[in-house]
Enzyme design. Structure first.
Site, PDB file in Angstrom:
ATOM      1  N   ASP A 175       0.698  -1.136  -0.035  1.00  0.00           N
ATOM      2  CA  ASP A 175       0.098   0.062   0.114  1.00  0.00           C
ATOM      3  C   ASP A 175       0.976   1.353   0.020  1.00  0.00           C
ATOM      4  OD1 ASP A 175      -2.337   2.092   0.791  1.00  0.00           O
ATOM      5  OD2 ASP A 175      -3.280  -0.122   0.840  1.00  0.00           O
ATOM      6  N   ILE A 232      -6.171   1.584  23.566  1.00  0.00           N
ATOM      7  CA  ILE A 232      -6.023   2.763  22.751  1.00  0.00           C
ATOM      8  C   ILE A 232      -6.985   2.841  21.343  1.00  0.00           C
ATOM      9  CG2 ILE A 232      -4.475   4.681  21.620  1.00  0.00           C
ATOM     10  CD1 ILE A 232      -2.447   3.671  23.461  1.00  0.00           C
ATOM     11  N   SER A 408     -11.161  -1.198  -0.927  1.00  0.00           N
ATOM     12  CA  SER A 408     -10.102  -1.033   0.016  1.00  0.00           C
ATOM     13  C   SER A 408     -10.042  -1.413   1.390  1.00  0.00           C
ATOM     14  CB  SER A 408      -9.343   0.252  -0.276  1.00  0.00           C
ATOM     15  OG  SER A 408      -8.632   0.543  -1.498  1.00  0.00           O
TER      16      SER A 408
END
Length: 478
Positions: A175, A232, A408
């Site tokens: 990518d 997180i 994607s």
């Protein structure tokens, strides 16, 4: 050089002569302006039989024709070459060493910029040309608070109740690079296996070559696959998996064939288990075997993918965002996208690369209601599975989070499930992992839409169904 030797082979430039202008031979379309005129530096793949000896002869054929060998992959019998004369392809094939050459093809219709890879930036520029060209939505920024409860996509595929997988499984993200400073990605990113491939397809392991420069696309994809379970932000499908950044998107947003070839061979040679490929290879949306240049590129890319599969790599790829029936291709008016597009007729030999290469899992996109995303390509016998791809929350640059839509975003869900399957079945071969993925997928029936041909368990919109992370790890949904 033995076939398994991963060391790249490079040569210093010799007299540079030739670059073939791409025509549209065999295609019913208006002629495009001929790129690659004398004096324009162009890029080619030169295919020979996969061996060190045959590759060396092909290199000699390139040099005898006045070209420059930029990168050689003897493992698959592919040489990447540059030349600035419009007779290069013919000169290579008809020269004294031409018998060693199987095919030659230009990899693009625009001239190569020298040096190809410009200065590497550490922050993204405004806009994302790559995402726009691929049809992916712009990032919708959201707050950075923990947001796992908002990940409807993970609940839809059962990732919220599945085991986390194993750090022994390595997922290569081909990518635009991964932000290695993001708190949700840094714990899982292996810098030692990361690489940039955008300098003419030559692998570069320097950090500046594989971090994001102009796009947050790869960072978003990586978060869906393996954002860490660390309290997180978000959690990925396979949060214990190891990520490696394999950058194949250049600063102008293009993924040229030599970049992807570099990426797949790199994955094969560096113990990557799964790759995700949320792109189609530029400049042709569909690569047609009736055109000599495109046929040569198809051969080179297919060899790279097949080599990676033989080395144990299983790959998932996005189906595309044009709401196009891949099983019944008719025309294409968007290619080439690096110069002037033309309208051309398509035939059965025109393929979306790498999504339509045998062995690659082709992933369509669905929304929160498990309906086909409006943008998603489809096609009976082409789509393997579906996965969430509409308004997906994931990681972005500089520690951020955002929403994106596109196939994607669907493909990394499938890649994540493949990583979970590999963790559960470490000895499984790529074809076995694909069979498990498709057999465990949850059937999705066609809506009232004539385009959705096929049956409930295998149809044009959803393939064999919605990927199932919970079943992949043997965990029951509540």
């Amino acid at each position: 050089m033995p076939l398994h030797d991963p060391t790249p082979r490079r040569h210093r430039p010799v007299a540079v002569l030739a670059a073939l202008g791409l025509g549209l031979a065999g295609l019913a379309a208006p002629a495009a302006a001929a790129p690659g005129a004398d004096g324009e530096l162009m890029s080619y793949v030169v295919n020979t039989r996969p061996s060190a000896a045959q590759t060396e002869r092909a290199e000699q054929a390139v040099e005898a024709a006045g070209g420059t060998v930029v990168q050689s992959w003897p493992q698959i019998g592919v040489v990447v070459a540059h030349s600035d004369s419009d007779s290069f392809s013919a000169d290579v094939r008809t020269g004294r060493l031409g018998r060693s050459v199987v095919s030659v093809g230009a990899t693009r219709t625009a001239a190569v910029e020298v040096p190809e890879a410009g200065p590497q930036l550490r922050v993204a520029r405004t806009g994302d040309t790559f995402a726009e060209r691929q049809g992916v939505s712009a990032t919708e920024v959201v707050a950075t608070d923990p947001r796992e409860a908002e990940q409807w996509d993970m609940a839809q595929i059962g990732a919220d109740v599945a085991d986390d997988g194993s750090s022994d499984v390595v997922v290569g993200v081909l990518d635009s690079g991964i932000d290695d400073t993001h708190p949700d990605l840094a714990p899982n990113l292996d810098a030692s296996r990361s690489v940039g491939c955008t300098d003419a397809g030559v692998p570069d392991t320097d950090r500046s070559a594989w971090i994001p420069t102009t796009s947050d696309h790869g960072t978003h994809v990586a978060g869906t696959i393996a954002a860490a379970r660390n309290g997180i932000g978000i959690v990925g499908v396979a949060p214990e998996s190891t990520l490696t950044s394999i950058k194949v998107v250049n600063d102008d947003g293009f993924i040229y064939p030599e970049y992807a070839i570099c990426g797949f061979v790199w994955a094969a040679e560096h113990d990557v288990d799964v790759t995700n490929n949320s792109y189609y290879i530029d400049p042709w949306q569909f690569w047609c075997g009736s055109d000599p240049d495109q046929a040569a590129v198809k051969e080179a890319v297919t060899r790279a993918v097949e080599y990676s599969e033989k080395r144990g790599v299983v790959s998932a790829a996005a189906a595309g965002n044009s709401n196009y029936d891949l099983a019944h291709k008719t025309t294409d008016s968007s290619s080439p996208n690096d110069t002037t597009p033309v309208t051309r007729d398509l035939d059965a030999g025109c393929l979306d690369l790498p999504a339509e290469i045998d062995g690659v899992v082709t992933v369509a996109s669905n929304d929160v209601d498990v309906l086909k995303s409006s943008f998603s390509n489809y096609g009976e016998g082409v789509i393997d599975v579906t996965a969430p791809g509409s308004r997906i929350l994931s990681t972005t640059l500089n520690g951020g989070y955002g929403l994106k839509s596109g196939t994607s975003m669907a493909s990394p869900h499938a890649a994540g499930v493949l990583a979970l399957l590999k963790a559960e079945h470490p000895g499984a071969k790529p074809a076995q992992l694909v069979r498990m993925l498709t057999r465990q997928a949850d059937d999705v029936a066609c809506p009232d839409d004539d385009r959705c041909t096929g049956t409930t368990d295998d149809n044009a919109f959803y393939g064999e169904g919605l990927v199932d992370a919970a079943e992949a790890t043997g965990d029951a949904r509540p």
